[in-house]
Motif scaffolding. Structure first.
Motif, short mmCIF file in Angstrom:
data_model
loop_
_atom_site.label_atom_id
_atom_site.label_comp_id
_atom_site.label_asym_id
_atom_site.label_seq_id
_atom_site.Cartn_x
_atom_site.Cartn_y
_atom_site.Cartn_z
N ARG B 538 0.81 -1.22 0.00
CA ARG B 538 0.00 0.00 0.00
C ARG B 538 0.84 1.27 0.00
NH1 ARG B 538 -5.32 -0.27 0.99
NH2 ARG B 538 -6.10 -2.36 0.61
N LEU B 539 2.15 1.12 0.04
CA LEU B 539 3.01 2.30 -0.04
C LEU B 539 3.63 2.32 -1.43
CD1 LEU B 539 4.93 2.46 3.36
CD2 LEU B 539 3.02 3.85 2.61
N PRO B 540 3.05 3.03 -2.36
CA PRO B 540 3.56 3.04 -3.73
C PRO B 540 4.86 3.83 -3.81
CG PRO B 540 1.83 4.66 -3.47
CD PRO B 540 1.94 3.96 -2.15
N ASP B 541 5.57 3.67 -4.90
CA ASP B 541 6.72 4.53 -5.11
C ASP B 541 6.27 5.95 -5.42
OD1 ASP B 541 8.35 2.45 -4.63
OD2 ASP B 541 8.72 1.94 -6.73
N VAL B 542 5.22 6.01 -6.21
CA VAL B 542 4.65 7.32 -6.52
C VAL B 542 3.14 7.23 -6.33
CG1 VAL B 542 4.34 9.09 -8.26
CG2 VAL B 542 6.43 7.72 -8.23
N PRO B 543 2.59 7.87 -5.33
CA PRO B 543 1.13 7.80 -5.14
C PRO B 543 0.43 8.67 -6.18
CG PRO B 543 2.10 9.23 -3.50
CD PRO B 543 3.23 8.72 -4.34
N GLU B 544 -0.83 8.38 -6.38
CA GLU B 544 -1.59 9.21 -7.32
C GLU B 544 -1.68 10.62 -6.76
OE1 GLU B 544 -5.42 7.52 -8.12
OE2 GLU B 544 -4.48 5.54 -8.26
N ASP B 568 15.26 -2.16 12.37
CA ASP B 568 16.14 -1.96 11.23
C ASP B 568 15.40 -2.17 9.91
OD1 ASP B 568 17.93 -1.52 13.15
OD2 ASP B 568 19.39 -3.07 12.54
N THR B 569 14.54 -3.21 9.89
CA THR B 569 13.78 -3.46 8.67
C THR B 569 12.88 -2.27 8.36
OG1 THR B 569 13.70 -5.69 9.56
CG2 THR B 569 12.48 -5.27 7.53
N VAL B 570 12.23 -1.75 9.40
CA VAL B 570 11.32 -0.62 9.18
C VAL B 570 12.08 0.55 8.56
CG1 VAL B 570 9.91 1.13 10.34
CG2 VAL B 570 9.73 -1.26 11.03
N VAL B 571 13.23 0.92 9.16
CA VAL B 571 13.90 2.12 8.66
C VAL B 571 14.54 1.89 7.28
CG1 VAL B 571 14.20 3.18 10.92
CG2 VAL B 571 16.00 1.71 10.02
N VAL B 572 15.02 0.68 7.04
CA VAL B 572 15.61 0.42 5.72
C VAL B 572 14.54 0.50 4.63
CG1 VAL B 572 16.64 -1.35 4.27
CG2 VAL B 572 17.59 -0.89 6.54
N ARG B 573 13.37 -0.08 4.93
CA ARG B 573 12.30 -0.01 3.94
C ARG B 573 11.87 1.44 3.70
NH1 ARG B 573 9.00 -5.31 3.19
NH2 ARG B 573 10.60 -6.77 3.85
N LEU B 574 11.81 2.20 4.77
CA LEU B 574 11.43 3.61 4.60
C LEU B 574 12.47 4.33 3.75
CD1 LEU B 574 10.07 4.55 8.15
CD2 LEU B 574 8.78 4.48 6.02
N LYS B 577 12.11 3.44 0.19
CA LYS B 577 10.92 4.09 -0.34
C LYS B 577 11.24 5.56 -0.67
CE LYS B 577 7.51 1.67 -0.83
NZ LYS B 577 7.29 0.96 -2.05
N ILE B 578 11.97 6.20 0.25
CA ILE B 578 12.30 7.61 0.02
C ILE B 578 13.15 7.74 -1.25
CG2 ILE B 578 13.63 9.57 0.91
CD1 ILE B 578 12.81 8.63 3.74
N ASN B 579 14.15 6.88 -1.37
CA ASN B 579 15.01 6.95 -2.55
C ASN B 579 14.21 6.76 -3.84
OD1 ASN B 579 17.30 7.50 -1.14
ND2 ASN B 579 17.87 5.34 -0.90
N ALA B 580 13.32 5.76 -3.82
CA ALA B 580 12.53 5.50 -5.01
C ALA B 580 11.62 6.68 -5.32
CB ALA B 580 11.70 4.23 -4.81
#
Lengths: 238, 1025
Positions: B538-544, B568-574, B577-580
Motif C-alpha cells: 500500500r506504499l507506492p513509489d509514486v502515489p496518485e 532496522d527493517t522498518v527504517v531500511v524499507r522507509l 521508499k524515500i530513494n525510489a
C-alpha cells in the motif's frame, strides 16, 4: 413495580454512543506525526502584526450551529437516579429521538428542541424525575431562544400521558422545582454532567510538567517530531 | 535535712532539682557513705503517712535513686530485699502503684531477674491490681504496662511457663487489660497480647483473647490536635489488625464478627473490615480458611456484583484472590470446594450477559485466576465450555459482546500468570505449560470466535469489535498457546483492518495498530514476514496525485519501529521508499511524509544501541546519504526547507547520543558545510536577495551544532560561526526558515560554546551589545530579533554581566512608540521552550534562570508602567505577560499583590492584536484562583466584570472566550461565598448570552461555567435552612 429487567438494564458501551467525532469526520484528521505541538512564540514570527490575527479571526468565527448531537451531549451525561449510570449509556436518551425545529415564521427567533425520553421499563416510577432532569438541564444549558419540549417516547411508559402533561406545564415544573427533595434528586442527577469535565488542575502547573517532560532523553526526541512539519516555527507562506 | 526530706520538698516544684537529689543519694550509696538499710529506714516513716502524695513521692524517690545507681553497687541480696520491699508496697498500697512500677523498672535495669522474680512480679500485679482500669491516671497505667511489656519481651519463656503451669493465669491476664481507652496504652496492650496470640497455646481462651482486642473494632479514634504522643488512628488500626490475624484459633470468632460489621453503613468501617479480612487470610492457616471460604464468598460477592464503592470492590476482589492463593497451597479438595460456587454463580451471570453482573463476574474470575496457575486452570475448565456454548447459541451482538468481555478477562489473567511463573521458575516452564494447556483446549474456539467478530462483525458495532481485537491481541500474548499459523491469521486480520477501515472508525484502526505493535514484541518474524509485505504494497513509489491513503499505512508502519528486532527493517524499507520516491519525482508531500515516518521511528521507536549510544551506522548508512542527496540535488523534495528540517532532526537524534570521539569524527566531516554556510552568510550586500545565496545547508547545520558536545567546538570556530550568523541575521533577507535557523544557532552558540569570561569581549567585537545593536537610530526588526536570540541563550546560562545590558535596554525600548510593541512581543520568546536548547543538547541551563528573568524584568516593568505614557502602556503589559506566562507559579506567587492589578489591566487590552496576551493572562489568573484565591478576593468585582467582557463574541477570539469562561467558572468555588453571591444574578444573566456563542467549544465551557454560578443559589438556600 416489576423490578426484574429494571435491575439489569442493557448498558450501551461508551464507544458505541453517538459522538461528534465519529459522525462527522469532515474536519482535518490529526495525524500521528503532527501530535500535540504547543505553539510557542518564536523569533521568526513577525513580532507584531495585528492584521494577521484579525485575518485568522474571521476564519475562526465560522458559526457552528447548535445541533442534535450537541443537545445529546448535554443530556446523555445526566445520571440515572437509580443506577450509577448515564442516561446515554442506559439508552434513556437517544440521538435519533432529539429533534431541533427551526423558527416557525421568519419573524420568530424561537426554535424548538424536542427530546423523547425512553424509560428503562414501561413502569419506571422515576420517569417524571428523569424527564424533569432533562428539562432542567436543557433550560439551563441552552440559550433562551430555544423552547424545550421533553416528552416520553410514545408506547414506552404506562404513565406517559400523565408525565407529559406534567413536563409540558410550566407552572407544574416550576412548582416541582420548589420541592426541596426533588431539587436535590435532580441536582444529584445533573452533578455528573460537569464534574467529569471540569478540570481542577492548575494550568500553569500542567504547563510546567509538560515542559519538564523534555528533560528526559527519550521524550525530548519525542518532542522533536511534534514540530517536524515546522508549522509553528514557520510563517504561513511557507 | 536528710535527702528524702529535701526530695519531698522539691519533688513538685523543681523536678530537675529533685532528680539531682536522688542522684546525690545514689552517689552516697555507691561510695558506701550510706547503707541501703538506712535509706529504706529513712523512707519508712513517710511510707506510712496518711497523705497519699507523700507516700507516692517517697516511692518515686526510691525509684529515682535506683535509676541513678550504677549496676553492681547493690549486692544480689540487697536487690532481692528491694524487690521484696517494692512488691510488698504493690500488694499493700494501690495508691502508689505508678511509682512502684517505675521503681521495679529501675530495679530490673540493675540486673537481670531470675524465673522466680519474674513470676512473683507478674503474679503480684495480677493478684493485687486486677483490673488495670481501676487506676484512673493514664500515666499510672502506662507505667504498669511498660513493666509488663518488659516482662514479655525479656522474660517471654518465664511468663509462658506461668501460663503452662496454671489454667487460671491466662484468663486473669486477659481480663487484666479490660476497658483501657487511652490510645498510647492500647498500643502497648495490643503488642503485649500479640505474644500469647502468636506463641502460646490459647485454644481454650481463644474467644476471650479475641474479644479483648476485637472490642475495639472498628477504631474510630481521632487524635486531638495537640496530642503529645502522636499516635494515629492508622497505627492503632494496623496493630489491632495484626492481633485479629495473629492465630487461626480466632477464625471461628473473627470471620462471623467481621462479616457482621461488613453490613455497617459506614464506608470506613467496611474498608477496615475488608482490610482485616485480607490480613486474616494471609495470617491464618489454609486449613482454617477452607472452612470459611464459601461463607466469605457469599458475603463478599455483593461488594463486587452490586458495586457501591470502587475501592471496596477492589478490596473484596483482593480477598477472594487471597483465599484462592492460600487454598492453592492446601489440598485440591478445599480449592475445588471454594471455586465451585464461584464458578456456578459466574456461569449464571454470564448467561444473562451483558449486564453489570456479567461484567462483575468477569472481574471476579480474573482476579481469582491471577492467584495461581492451578486456579486459573480450574476457572478456565469451569467457565469456558459454558461461555462458548452460549456464544454459539446466540446471534445477539450485545450478548456476544458481553461474553467476549468475560473471555478477555480470563485470558488476560493467564497472560499475567504466565509471566509471573516465568520469573519464578528459571528453567522449564512447567507451570506456564500447564496454564497454556488448560487454555489450549479452547484456544481454537476462542480464536475462531474472536476472529469472526473482528472480520465479520457489523462495522457499526464499535465496542464489539474493539473487544474482539483486544481478545485476539491477548491470545497472541499467552506464551506457547497459539501456533505460528494461528498468529499469522490474527496478524492478517489486523492488517486488513488497518488497510481497509474507513476513516470514521478510527478507534478500531488505532486498536488494531496497537495490537499489531504488541504482537510484534512476541512474534517479530511473523510481523516482518506477513504484516510488512501487506503494508508495503500500500506504499507506492509514486502515489496518485492528491491521494493521502498512504498516511494511515505509514503511521502503522512507523509504529512497528517500537520493537527493536524489526526496527532496522522498518527504517531500511522507509529509506528505500524515500530513494525510489525521490528518484521517480513523487509529490513532495509524499516524500515528506516518508521522512516524518523515519523521524518518528528514530524518536519513538527502539533503535539498536552500541556502546550505550544509538548505533552510528544508522548515520553512516542511512542519514548521511540522505543529507548529501538533499544538499546536492536541488529541485527535489529533500531539498525543501521541511525536508532539510526532517533530515536535520534525524542527524540530531543520532549525533547527540554519540561520545566525544565519534562526535569529533562527525565534526570533521561537517567542516565543509560549516564553511559554506559561513561564506554565504558573510555576504553583507543587503541588495542580495534570498534566492541569490544558497542557504539550504543552514538548516541541517543548526541541528548538528545543537547535537555537538560543549567541549567539541573550539572557541575560534564558535566565534567565526557567531560572527557569520550575526551578519546574516542583520544584513541579509533570508527566507524565514533559514532566518529562524540562524537565530536559533546564535542562541545555541552563545549558550554552549563561548566561555563565560570571553562572552562580553566577543559580543563587543561583533558589535552586537545593546549600545550598538539596540541604538534607536539603527533599530530594526532584524536587530531586535538578533538581540532576543542572544539574550535567550545568555539567559539560560544566567550570564549576568551581559544580561544586565540587554534586558534593561529592551525594557527601555518599550517606551518607543515605533518599535516598542515589537520589543514587547519579543519578551515572550525569551523563556519560551525551544526543543533544541535542552540539556540533552548539552546546553548550559542554570537552575534559577527563570527566577533571574523574573527578577530582572518584572519589578522594572511594574515600576515603569506607573509612570509611562498611556499610548505605550500596552507595550509594558505585553512584555510582562510574555515573561510570566512561562514562569512556574511559585516564582510569581510572592509578587501577586503588585501583579494582579496589572494582570487585570491586560484584560482591558481591547485591540484585536492583543488576543494572545489576554489568553495568557487569563491562564495566569486561573492559576492564582487555584492556588491563592484569597489574593483575588478584593479584586472580585473587577475580575468578574472583565472576564464577562472577555466572553463577548465580536471582541474576543474563541480561545479567549473559552479561557475566560473556564476561569469564571472557578470563581464560585474558589472565592468566599459572601464575595461572589452578589454577582450571581448579573453573571448568570450575561452568561446566558455565552450559551449562544457561535463556537461549540465555547458553548461547552459556557454551560459548565453557568452551572457553577447557578449552583451558588442552592448553597445559599441550604445555609438558610
Amino acid at each position: 413495580m416489576d423490578n426484574k429487567d429494571n435491575v439489569n438494564p442493557t448498558i450501551i458501551n461508551p464507544s458505541d454512543l453517538p459522538s461528534r467525532r465519529r459522525s462527522a469526520p469532515t474536519t482535518k484528521r490529526v495525524g500521528l506525526f503532527d501530535s500535540l505541538a504547543p505553539a510557542y512564540p518564536s523569533l521568526a514570527e513577525p513580532l507584531s502584526s495585528p492584521e494577521a490575527s484579525e485575518a485568522s479571526l474571521s476564519d475562526d468565527e465560522e458559526a457552528e450551529e447548535i445541533d442534535e448531537q450537541e443537545v445529546y451531549d448535554l443530556i446523555s451525561t445526566i445520571s440515572d437516579p437509580e443506577h450509577p449510570l448515564s442516561l446515554g449509556s442506559l439508552g434513556v436518551v437517544k440521538l435519533e429521538d432529539i429533534a431541533i425545529l427551526p423558527p416557525t415564521s421568519a419573524r420568530s427567533r424561537i426554535s424548538t428542541v424536542t427530546v423523547l425520553v425512553t424509560p428503562t421499563t414501561s413502569a419506571c416510577s422515576l420517569t417524571t424525575v428523569i424527564g424533569l432532569g432533562v428539562k432542567v438541564r436543557l433550560v439551563n444549558a441552552l440559550p433562551p431562544r430555544f423552547r424545550i419540549d421533553v416528552r416520553i417516547k410514545p408506547g414506552t411508559s404506562s404513565t406517559a400521558g400523565e408525565v407529559n402533561k406534567q413536563l409540558g406545564d410550566k407552572e407544574r415544573v416550576a412548582a416541582a422545582m420548589e420541592n426541596k427533595s426533588l431539587v436535590n434528586v435532580v441536582n444529584q442527577m445533573l452533578a455528573t454532567c460537569e464534574s467529569t469535565v471540569m478540570s481542577h488542575a492548575c494550568p500553569i502547573c500542567t504547563l510546567v510538567t509538560q515542559l519538564t517532560w523534555s528533560n528526559d532523553v527519550s521524550s525530548c526526541a519525542a518532542q522533536l517530531i511534534r514540530s517536524v512539519d515546522g508549522s509553528e516555527f514557520l510563517p504561513d507562506s511557507y | 535535712m536528710s535527702d528524702i526530706q529535701l526530695y519531698l520538698f522539691e519533688a513538685d516544684k523543681d523536678e530537675p532539682e529533685a532528680l539531682r537529689i536522688a542522684a546525690q543519694t545514689a552517689d552516697r550509696l555507691q561510695r558506701k557513705e550510706l547503707r541501703l538499710v538506712a535509706l529504706i529506714e529513712s523512707i519508712g516513716e513517710y511510707l506510712n503517712s496518711d497523705e497519699t502524695p507523700i507516700r507516692t513521692k517517697s516511692i518515686r524517690y526510691l525509684g529515682d535513686v535506683l535509676s541513678a545507681t550504677p549496676p553492681k553497687v547493690l549486692t544480689t541480696q540487697q536487690r532481692g530485699l528491694l524487690l521484696d520491699f517494692i512488691l510488698s508496697r504493690v500488694a499493700d498500697d494501690n495508691e502508689t502503684i505508678g511509682p512502684s512500677a517505675r521503681a521495679l523498672l529501675a530495679l530490673e535495669r540493675l540486673s537481670r531477674w531470675d524465673k522466680d522474680a519474674v513470676g512473683r512480679v507478674m503474679t503480684t500485679f495480677l493478684d493485687n491490681t486486677n483490673p488495670l482500669k481501676q487506676f484512673k491516671q493514664q500515666s499510672e497505667r502506662f507505667s504498669i504496662l511498660q513493666l509488663i511489656d518488659l516482662l514479655l519481651s525479656k522474660y517471654r519463656d518465664f511468663i509462658r511457663a506461668l501460663h503452662e503451669s496454671s489454667n487460671d493465669f491466662l484468663p486473669a491476664f486477659i481480663s487484666y487489660f479490660d476497658g483501657e481507652k487511652d490510645p498510647r496504652n492500647l498500643m502497648i496492650i495490643f503488642s503485649i497480647l500479640q505474644v500469647p496470640m502468636i506463641e502460646w497455646d490459647v485454644s481454650s481462651n481463644a474467644q476471650d483473647l479475641f474479644d479483648a482486642v476485637f472490642n475495639y473494632f472498628p477504631i474510630t479514634f481521632k487524635p486531638p490536635p495537640d496530642d503529645p504522643y502522636g499516635i494515629t488512628a492508622q497505627q492503632l488500626k494496623d496493630r489491632l489488625r495484626e492481633c485479629v490475624a495473629a492465630t487461626s484459633d480466632f477464625a471461628p470468632y473473627a470471620f462471623p464478627a467481621l462479616l457482621d460489621k461488613l453490613d455497617s453503613s459506614s464506608i470506613n468501617t467496611k474498608r477496615d473490615v475488608l482490610h482485616a479480612i485480607i490480613s486474616c487470610i494471609e495470617g491464618y492457616e489454609a486449613r482454617t480458611i477452607s472452612m470459611y471460604s464459601v461463607t466469605l464468598w457469599d458475603a463478599l460477592k455483593f461488594e463486587i456484583l452490586n458495586l457501591q464503592e470502587e475501592d471496596l470492590a477492589e478490596q473484596a476482589l483482593e480477598v477472594l484472590s487471597a483465599i484462592a492463593r492460600q487454598l492453592a497451597t492446601n489440598t485440591s479438595g478445599s480449592l475445588n470446594a471454594y471455586l465451585k460456587p464461584i464458578i456456578k454463580e459466574s456461569n449464571e451471570h454470564i448467561e444473562d450477559a451483558p449486564t453489570k453482573q456479567s461484567q462483575a463476574a468477569g472481574r471476579i474470575l480474573k482476579s481469582i485466576s491471577k492467584s495461581s496457575p492451578q486456579v486459573c486452570d480450574l476457572i478456565i475448565k469451569g467457565i469456558l465450555p459454558n461461555l462458548f456454548m452460549l456464544f454459539q447459541a446466540s446471534e445477539s451482538i450485545a450478548k456476544r459482546r458481553g461474553l467476549i468481555e468475560v473471555l478477555n478477562e480470563i485470558v488476560e489473567s493467564s497472560i499475567y500468570d504466565v509471566s509471573q511463573s516465568r520469573e519464578n521458575t528459571t528453567n522449564g516452564n512447567h507451570e506456564s505449560a500447564l496454564s497454556a494447556g488448560a487454555l489450549r483446549a479452547f484456544s481454537g474456539e476462542a480464536l475462531d470466535a474472536l476472529w469472526r467478530a473482528v472480520v465479520n462483525g457489523p462495522r457499526s458495532e464499535v465496542s464489539f469489535r474493539l473487544l474482539a481485537i483486544k481478545g485476539l491481541e491477548q491470545l497472541a500474548r499467552v506464551p506457547h498457546l497459539l501456533s505460528d499459523q494461528e498468529v499469522v491469521r490474527i496478524v492478517d486480520a489486523l492488517v486488513d483492518i488497518i488497510l481497509q477501515e474507513e476513516e470514521n472508525q478510527a478507534d478500531i484502526r488505532v486498536a488494531a495498530t496497537k495490537a499489531i505493535v504488541d504482537i510484534a514484541r512476541h512474534y517479530p518474524e511473523i510481523i516482518a514476514n506477513h504484516a510488512f509485505p501487506s503494508l508495503m504494497v500500500r506504499l507506492p513509489d509514486v502515489p496518485e496525485e492528491g491521494s493521502t491513503s498512504y498516511e494511515v499505512v505509514l503511521e502503522a508502519f512507523a509504529q512497528l519501529s517500537a520493537e527493536n528486532k524489526i526496527f532496522d527493517t522498518v527504517v531500511v524499507r522507509l529509506k528505500n521508499k524515500i530513494n525510489a520516491a525521490v528518484h521517480l519525482e513523487a509529490p513532495h508531500a509524499y516524500v515528506l511524509a516518508l521522512l516524518k515516518a523515519l523521524v518518528y521511528a528514530f524518536s519513538n521507536g527502539t533503535p539498536s544501541v552500541e556502546d550505550e549510544a544509538i548505533r552510528l551506522s544508522y548515520y553512516d548508512d542511512l542519514v548521511q546519504p540522505l543529507l548529501t542527496r538533499a544538499l546536492e540535488v536541488k529541485n527535489c523534495a529533500l531539498h525543501t526547507e521541511m525536508g532539510l528540517d526532517a533530515i536535520g532532526r534525524l542527524c540530531n537524534i543520532i549525533v547527540q547520543a554519540q561520545g566525544f570521539h565519534r562526535q569529533s569524527q562527525i565534526y570533521a566531516t561537517v567542516q565543509r558545510m560549516m564553511k559554506d554556510v559561513q561564506d554565504s552568510l558573510r555576504v553583507s550586500d543587503s541588495k542580495t536577495s534570498a534566492s541569490d545565496v544558497d542557504t539550504s545547508a543552514t538548516i541541517p547545520l543548526l541541528y548538528f551544532i545543537a547535537a555537538f558536545r560543549r567541549e567539541l567546538v573550539p572557541v575560534a570556530d564558535a566565534h567565526n560561526l557567531l560572527a557569520a550568523d550575526c551578519n546574516g541575521a542583520l544584513h541579509q533577507q533570508l527566507a524565514s526558515a533559514a532566518q529562524l535557523a540562524v537565530l536559533r544557532r546564535v542562541s545555541l552558540v552563545v549558550n554552549k560554546f563561548l566561555p563565560p569570561a570571553s562572552l562580553q569581549a566577543v559580543l563587543e567585537s561583533l558589535e552586537v551589545l545593546p549600545p550598538s545593536l539596540l541604538s534607536i537610530s539603527s533599530l530594526s526588526l532584524s536587530s531586535i530579533r538578533l538581540g532576543f536570540a542572544l539574550t535567550k541563550g545568555l539567559l539560560l546560562r544566567n550570564h549576568h554581566a551581559t544580561l544586565a545590558q540587554y534586558l534593561p535596554a529592551f525594557i527601555q525600548l518599550l517606551s518607543e512608540p515605533e518599535h516598542g510593541q515589537t520589543v514587547a512581543r519579543g519578551f515572550a520568546t525569551l523563556l519560551a521552550p525551544d526543543d533544541l536548547l535542552s540539556k540533552e543538547n548539552y546546553c548550559v541551563i542554570a537552575g534559577l534562570h527563570k527566577q533571574k528573568a523574573f527578577n530582572m524584568v518584572v519589578p522594572a516593568i511594574t515600576t515603569a508602567v506607573r509612570t509611562c505614557e498611556v499610548n505605550v502602556k500596552p507595550n509594558y503589559l505585553i512584555a510582562l505577560s510574555g515573561i510570566i506566562r512561562w514562569l512556574p507559579y511559585s516564582i510569581i506567587e510572592p509578587e501577586l499583590v503588585s501583579l494582579i492589578p496589572l494582570l487585570l489591566q491586560c484584560l482591558d487590552l481591547a485591540d484585536f492584536a492583543y488576543q494572545d496576551i489576554k489568553a495568557a493572562t487569563i491562564t495566569v489568573l486561573t492559576a492564582v484562583l487555584m492556588h491563592n484565591p484569597d489574593k483575588i478576593d478584593e479584586h472580585a468585582s473587577s475580575l468578574i466584570n472583565r472576564l464577562l467582557n472577555c466572553t463577548a463574541v465580536r471582541l474576543n477570539t474563541p480561545k479567549v472566550r473559552a479561557a475566560a469562561l473556564q476561569c469564571l467558572g472557578l470563581i464560585p468555588k474558589q472565592l468566599k461565598q459572601e464575595t461572589v453571591i452578589p454577582f450571581r444574578r448579573q453573571a448568570t444573566k450575561r452568561l446566558a448570552a455565552a450559551l449562544d456563542d457561535r463556537k461549540r467549544d465555547v458553548r461547552v465551557e459556557a454551560v459548565k461555567c453557568r452551572s457553577a454560578w447557578m449552583s451558588l443559589d442552592e448553597v445559599e438556600d441550604e445555609d438558610a435552612e
